[in-house]
Motif scaffolding. Structure first.
Motif, PDB file in Angstrom:
ATOM      1  N   LEU A   1      43.712  30.582  31.470  1.00 44.17           N
ATOM      2  CA  LEU A   1      45.233  31.006  31.746  1.00 44.17           C
ATOM      3  C   LEU A   1      45.371  30.928  33.336  1.00 44.17           C
ATOM      4  CD1 LEU A   1      47.888  32.539  30.545  1.00 44.17           C
ATOM      5  CD2 LEU A   1      46.705  34.630  31.549  1.00 44.17           C
ATOM      6  N   GLN A   2      46.265  30.306  33.767  1.00 44.23           N
ATOM      7  CA  GLN A   2      46.588  30.213  35.255  1.00 44.23           C
ATOM      8  C   GLN A   2      48.154  30.674  35.314  1.00 44.23           C
ATOM      9  OE1 GLN A   2      46.518  26.131  36.554  1.00 44.23           O
ATOM     10  NE2 GLN A   2      48.438  25.697  35.766  1.00 44.23           N
ATOM     11  N   TYR A   3      48.081  31.314  36.629  1.00 40.16           N
ATOM     12  CA  TYR A   3      49.271  32.171  36.771  1.00 40.16           C
ATOM     13  C   TYR A   3      49.369  32.233  38.520  1.00 40.16           C
ATOM     14  CZ  TYR A   3      46.298  36.234  37.551  1.00 40.16           C
ATOM     15  OH  TYR A   3      45.230  36.904  37.674  1.00 40.16           O
ATOM     16  N   ARG A   4      50.777  32.344  38.863  1.00 40.31           N
ATOM     17  CA  ARG A   4      50.896  32.419  40.336  1.00 40.31           C
ATOM     18  C   ARG A   4      52.384  32.798  40.444  1.00 40.31           C
ATOM     19  NH1 ARG A   4      54.178  28.078  42.218  1.00 40.31           N
ATOM     20  NH2 ARG A   4      54.157  26.353  41.008  1.00 40.31           N
ATOM     21  N   PRO A   5      52.616  33.618  41.998  1.00 34.56           N
ATOM     22  CA  PRO A   5      53.969  33.800  41.859  1.00 34.56           C
ATOM     23  C   PRO A   5      54.872  32.338  42.349  1.00 34.56           C
ATOM     24  CG  PRO A   5      52.501  35.165  43.463  1.00 34.56           C
ATOM     25  CD  PRO A   5      51.606  34.288  42.736  1.00 34.56           C
ATOM     26  N   VAL A   6      56.092  32.498  42.091  1.00 33.03           N
ATOM     27  CA  VAL A   6      56.667  31.269  42.079  1.00 33.03           C
ATOM     28  C   VAL A   6      56.512  30.588  43.623  1.00 33.03           C
ATOM     29  CG1 VAL A   6      59.181  30.172  42.141  1.00 33.03           C
ATOM     30  CG2 VAL A   6      58.219  31.646  40.284  1.00 33.03           C
ATOM     31  N   ILE A   7      56.769  31.342  44.777  1.00 29.66           N
ATOM     32  CA  ILE A   7      56.944  31.042  46.029  1.00 29.66           C
ATOM     33  C   ILE A   7      55.409  30.675  46.459  1.00 29.66           C
ATOM     34  CG2 ILE A   7      58.658  32.350  46.389  1.00 29.66           C
ATOM     35  CD1 ILE A   7      56.991  34.288  48.058  1.00 29.66           C
ATOM     36  N   HIS A   8      54.256  30.682  45.626  1.00 28.29           N
ATOM     37  CA  HIS A   8      52.937  30.406  46.262  1.00 28.29           C
ATOM     38  C   HIS A   8      52.530  29.120  45.493  1.00 28.29           C
ATOM     39  CE1 HIS A   8      51.951  34.879  47.180  1.00 28.29           C
ATOM     40  NE2 HIS A   8      52.642  34.276  48.213  1.00 28.29           N
ATOM     41  N   ARG A   9      51.679  28.405  46.349  1.00 25.83           N
ATOM     42  CA  ARG A   9      50.930  27.077  45.656  1.00 25.83           C
ATOM     43  C   ARG A   9      49.785  27.242  44.989  1.00 25.83           C
ATOM     44  NH1 ARG A   9      52.231  23.041  50.763  1.00 25.83           N
ATOM     45  NH2 ARG A   9      54.612  23.126  50.799  1.00 25.83           N
ATOM     46  N   SER A  10      48.869  27.989  45.424  1.00 25.57           N
ATOM     47  CA  SER A  10      47.699  28.365  44.732  1.00 25.57           C
ATOM     48  C   SER A  10      47.629  29.197  43.485  1.00 25.57           C
ATOM     49  CB  SER A  10      46.498  28.873  45.692  1.00 25.57           C
ATOM     50  OG  SER A  10      47.028  30.225  46.113  1.00 25.57           O
ATOM     51  N   TRP A  11      46.690  28.924  42.642  1.00 25.91           N
ATOM     52  CA  TRP A  11      46.676  29.648  41.154  1.00 25.91           C
ATOM     53  C   TRP A  11      45.631  30.578  41.135  1.00 25.91           C
ATOM     54  CZ3 TRP A  11      50.523  28.278  37.473  1.00 25.91           C
ATOM     55  CH2 TRP A  11      51.214  27.372  37.800  1.00 25.91           C
ATOM     56  N   SER A  12      45.876  31.620  40.263  1.00 26.92           N
ATOM     57  CA  SER A  12      44.733  32.494  39.852  1.00 26.92           C
ATOM     58  C   SER A  12      44.337  31.838  38.413  1.00 26.92           C
ATOM     59  CB  SER A  12      44.978  33.894  39.760  1.00 26.92           C
ATOM     60  OG  SER A  12      45.239  34.176  41.152  1.00 26.92           O
ATOM     61  N   VAL A  13      43.081  31.958  38.195  1.00 26.08           N
ATOM     62  CA  VAL A  13      42.834  31.581  36.663  1.00 26.08           C
ATOM     63  C   VAL A  13      41.769  32.385  36.169  1.00 26.08           C
ATOM     64  CG1 VAL A  13      41.655  29.644  35.459  1.00 26.08           C
ATOM     65  CG2 VAL A  13      42.988  29.064  37.504  1.00 26.08           C
ATOM     66  N   VAL A  14      41.764  32.856  34.879  1.00 22.66           N
ATOM     67  CA  VAL A  14      41.174  33.613  33.893  1.00 22.66           C
ATOM     68  C   VAL A  14      40.873  32.849  32.874  1.00 22.66           C
ATOM     69  CG1 VAL A  14      41.817  35.787  34.959  1.00 22.66           C
ATOM     70  CG2 VAL A  14      43.141  34.843  33.126  1.00 22.66           C
ATOM     71  N   GLU A  15      39.584  33.201  32.220  1.00 30.68           N
ATOM     72  CA  GLU A  15      39.285  32.576  30.570  1.00 30.68           C
ATOM     73  C   GLU A  15      39.275  33.687  29.763  1.00 30.68           C
ATOM     74  OE1 GLU A  15      36.210  29.814  30.626  1.00 30.68           O
ATOM     75  OE2 GLU A  15      36.802  28.569  32.376  1.00 30.68           O
ATOM     76  N   THR A  16      39.391  33.416  28.593  1.00 30.32           N
ATOM     77  CA  THR A  16      39.489  34.177  27.534  1.00 30.32           C
ATOM     78  C   THR A  16      39.417  33.626  26.103  1.00 30.32           C
ATOM     79  OG1 THR A  16      40.640  36.302  26.483  1.00 30.32           O
ATOM     80  CG2 THR A  16      41.951  34.444  27.156  1.00 30.32           C
ATOM     81  N   VAL A  17      38.961  34.414  24.943  1.00 37.20           N
ATOM     82  CA  VAL A  17      39.017  33.816  23.749  1.00 37.20           C
ATOM     83  C   VAL A  17      39.949  34.376  22.943  1.00 37.20           C
ATOM     84  CG1 VAL A  17      36.280  33.531  23.789  1.00 37.20           C
ATOM     85  CG2 VAL A  17      37.045  35.656  23.099  1.00 37.20           C
ATOM     86  N   ASN A  18      40.804  35.418  23.374  1.00 32.88           N
ATOM     87  CA  ASN A  18      41.835  36.188  22.616  1.00 32.88           C
ATOM     88  C   ASN A  18      43.020  35.224  22.783  1.00 32.88           C
ATOM     89  OD1 ASN A  18      40.079  38.436  22.252  1.00 32.88           O
ATOM     90  ND2 ASN A  18      40.605  38.916  24.292  1.00 32.88           N
ATOM     91  N   LEU A  19      44.142  35.673  21.829  1.00 29.90           N
ATOM     92  CA  LEU A  19      45.472  35.149  22.090  1.00 29.90           C
ATOM     93  C   LEU A  19      46.287  35.748  22.975  1.00 29.90           C
ATOM     94  CD1 LEU A  19      45.583  34.102  18.357  1.00 29.90           C
ATOM     95  CD2 LEU A  19      45.304  32.672  20.160  1.00 29.90           C
ATOM     96  N   SER A  20      45.986  36.752  23.810  1.00 30.86           N
ATOM     97  CA  SER A  20      46.752  37.675  24.719  1.00 30.86           C
ATOM     98  C   SER A  20      45.810  38.083  25.883  1.00 30.86           C
ATOM     99  CB  SER A  20      47.538  38.717  23.949  1.00 30.86           C
ATOM    100  OG  SER A  20      46.542  39.583  23.719  1.00 30.86           O
ATOM    101  N   GLU A  21      46.624  38.200  27.119  1.00 33.19           N
ATOM    102  CA  GLU A  21      45.834  38.649  27.971  1.00 33.19           C
ATOM    103  C   GLU A  21      46.954  39.612  29.015  1.00 33.19           C
ATOM    104  OE1 GLU A  21      42.170  39.051  30.530  1.00 33.19           O
ATOM    105  OE2 GLU A  21      42.709  38.043  28.550  1.00 33.19           O
ATOM    106  N   VAL A  22      46.222  40.664  29.516  1.00 32.07           N
ATOM    107  CA  VAL A  22      47.128  41.280  30.641  1.00 32.07           C
ATOM    108  C   VAL A  22      46.717  40.844  32.090  1.00 32.07           C
ATOM    109  CG1 VAL A  22      47.711  43.423  31.318  1.00 32.07           C
ATOM    110  CG2 VAL A  22      47.466  43.132  29.083  1.00 32.07           C
ATOM    111  N   ILE A  23      47.799  40.393  32.744  1.00 29.09           N
ATOM    112  CA  ILE A  23      47.569  40.104  34.211  1.00 29.09           C
ATOM    113  C   ILE A  23      47.646  41.517  34.867  1.00 29.09           C
ATOM    114  CG2 ILE A  23      48.555  38.806  36.328  1.00 29.09           C
ATOM    115  CD1 ILE A  23      49.398  36.703  34.115  1.00 29.09           C
ATOM    116  N   THR A  24      46.711  41.860  35.655  1.00 26.63           N
ATOM    117  CA  THR A  24      46.479  43.240  36.471  1.00 26.63           C
ATOM    118  C   THR A  24      46.836  42.982  37.731  1.00 26.63           C
ATOM    119  OG1 THR A  24      44.264  43.051  36.813  1.00 26.63           O
ATOM    120  CG2 THR A  24      45.163  44.076  34.695  1.00 26.63           C
ATOM    121  N   ASP A  25      47.183  41.896  38.250  1.00 27.13           N
ATOM    122  CA  ASP A  25      47.178  41.648  39.845  1.00 27.13           C
ATOM    123  C   ASP A  25      48.324  40.929  40.219  1.00 27.13           C
ATOM    124  OD1 ASP A  25      46.307  39.319  38.739  1.00 27.13           O
ATOM    125  OD2 ASP A  25      44.738  38.953  40.468  1.00 27.13           O
ATOM    126  N   ALA A  26      49.650  41.210  39.471  1.00 24.54           N
ATOM    127  CA  ALA A  26      50.601  40.339  39.817  1.00 24.54           C
ATOM    128  C   ALA A  26      51.472  41.306  41.129  1.00 24.54           C
ATOM    129  CB  ALA A  26      51.627  40.349  38.645  1.00 24.54           C
TER     130      ALA A  26
END
Length: 412
Positions: free
Chosen positions: A256-281
């Motif tokens: 899973l990769q995510y970032r604020p729209v105005i930023h360019r760099s991504w944060s990436v996490v790996e999981t074996v589940n079909l859902s995840e909670v992002i805690t540092d948005a």
């Protein structure tokens, strides 16, 4: 590749060569009748099919007053030395009376080159190969696509003594690709992609192992939602790609990769589940999220990233109007100044519970430090006191001994 291949690929090469030769030998199989193909840069000879043997003929070129420079008529045939693209056109031969004997359209190009081939499996039941030509031939081209399974059991070897060659099926709606259906996970395959044009053929042999080429399709149904009363959290969910087999022993893991729209760099996490909670948005700031998949046992490659999904975490309840104005101004300045880092300031990624745990740990640590200092101080004080008593005692004994040694008269 044009040299003979010993062993496993020999049957495949012979089959491809037979099919290619059949295509070359069938008149009109490459287009309309009356078309002759030649190789660029070589001498091309045009025959006058309707001319009587030994009778003089005349050659003409449609749309031109003269024949190409250097051309010559030899025994009724027209020879074009070192033919170039400018030599292409329609030629006709005529008898002494000017009557038309034969007409031919000349097309020039190159022999096929060895094609570039790559294979990919989006599941463990089928795999497909795609190819591109390595040479621009300027001629009509066909492809013969075959395969042979390399890892054969004893029973399969007895059934296929002469070597079983299967067709990699081509789909007209997807030019440049073919598919092998019902492939086996533990087997290896040798692919033969043969490129054929009116001048000849060339082929590429490629050994394929399912574990090496497995690459799932991107996950589907990506959904990102804010979590009520959680300003820094986003809930993300997705589904297996529909092309992946449903058997429980073929599992996927996800990235899973995510970032604020105005930023360019991504944060990436790996999981074996079909859902995840992002805690540092970032509270109140829109985020973009993507997900990709890979075989659970790390075989093959990661899939392409899924389509983007976006969501905005809820704002903190204590945010005032002035704070909102300050935040908007700060975000605008970040958007105007490009940066590879998500935020030039340190990011506080801890939760309130984490902060409480840190404070408790610091308090316990301070207590033990103070206790240690107090104990050391008491020990030093006791040592100094004992040392003072020992120093006083020897002087008293010396004085008493001196008095005892004096005569009684002196004492009185």
């Amino acid at each position: 590749m044009r040299s003979s291949i010993p062993g496993l690929g020999r049957v495949m090469v012979f089959l491809a060569a037979a099919l290619a030769s059949a295509s070359l030998a069938v008149p009109g199989s490459w287009g309309e009748e009356g078309v002759q193909y030649g190789q660029l840069g070589s001498d091309v000879t045009l025959s006058c099919a309707g001319a009587p043997a030994g009778s003089p003929v005349q050659w003409r070129r449609a749309g031109a007053a003269a024949l190409p420079e250097g051309s010559a008529i030899q025994q009724g045939a027209l020879v074009l030395p070192s033919a170039s693209l400018a030599s292409m056109g329609t030629y006709s031969c005529h008898g002494e009376d000017g009557g038309l004997l034969h007409a031919v359209s000349l097309r020039l190009g190159y022999l096929p080159g060895v094609p570039f081939v790559s294979c990919r499996a989006s599941d463990y039941e089928n795999f497909s190969c795609s190819w591109t030509s390595s040479v621009e031939t300027f001629l009509p081209t066909r492809y013969i696509t075959t395969y042979r399974k390399k890892s054969l059991t004893g029973e399969e070897k007895r059934r296929n003594k002469n070597g079983h060659v299967g067709l990699c099926l081509q789909d007209p709606s997807r030019p440049g690709t073919c598919t092998v259906h019902r492939s086996e996970f533990w087997s290896s395959y040798r692919m033969n992609i043969t490129e054929v044009n009116p001048l000849g053929f060339s082929y590429r042999l490629l050994d394929v192992t399912m574990q090496a080429i497995i690459k799932p399709d991107p996950p589907e149904g990506l959904v990102v939602e804010p979590i009520p009363l959680a300003p820094r959290r986003l809930h993300v969910s997705w589904k297996y790609p529909s092309s992946w087999p449903k058997e429980p022993h073929f599992q996927l893991r996800f990235r899973l990769q995510y970032r604020p729209v105005i930023h360019r760099s991504w944060s990436v996490v790996e999981t074996v589940n079909l859902s995840e909670v992002i805690t540092d948005a970032f509270a109140g700031l829109e985020h973009v999220v993507q997900v990709s998949a890979k075989d659970f046992l790390d075989a093959g490659n990661w899939s392409e990233w899924s389509a983007e999904a976006r969501a905005t975490p809820v704002r903190e309840l204590a945010t005032t109007a002035s704070e909102e104005t300050t935040t908007e101004a700060r975000l605008e300045s970040l958007a105007e100044e490009p940066s590879q880092a998500p935020n030039p300031e340190p990011i506080n990624r801890s939760d309130p519970l984490e902060k409480m745990a840190v404070l408790v740990s610091l308090g316990i640590f301070a207590f033990f430090v103070l206790a240690a200092v107090l104990i050391i101080t008491i020990l030093i004080w006791l040592r100094m006191r004992k040392h003072g008593k020992d120093k006083t005692k020897p002087n008293f004994l010396v004085a008493a001994t001196h008095l005892k040694a004096l005569p009684k008269a002196q004492i009185l």
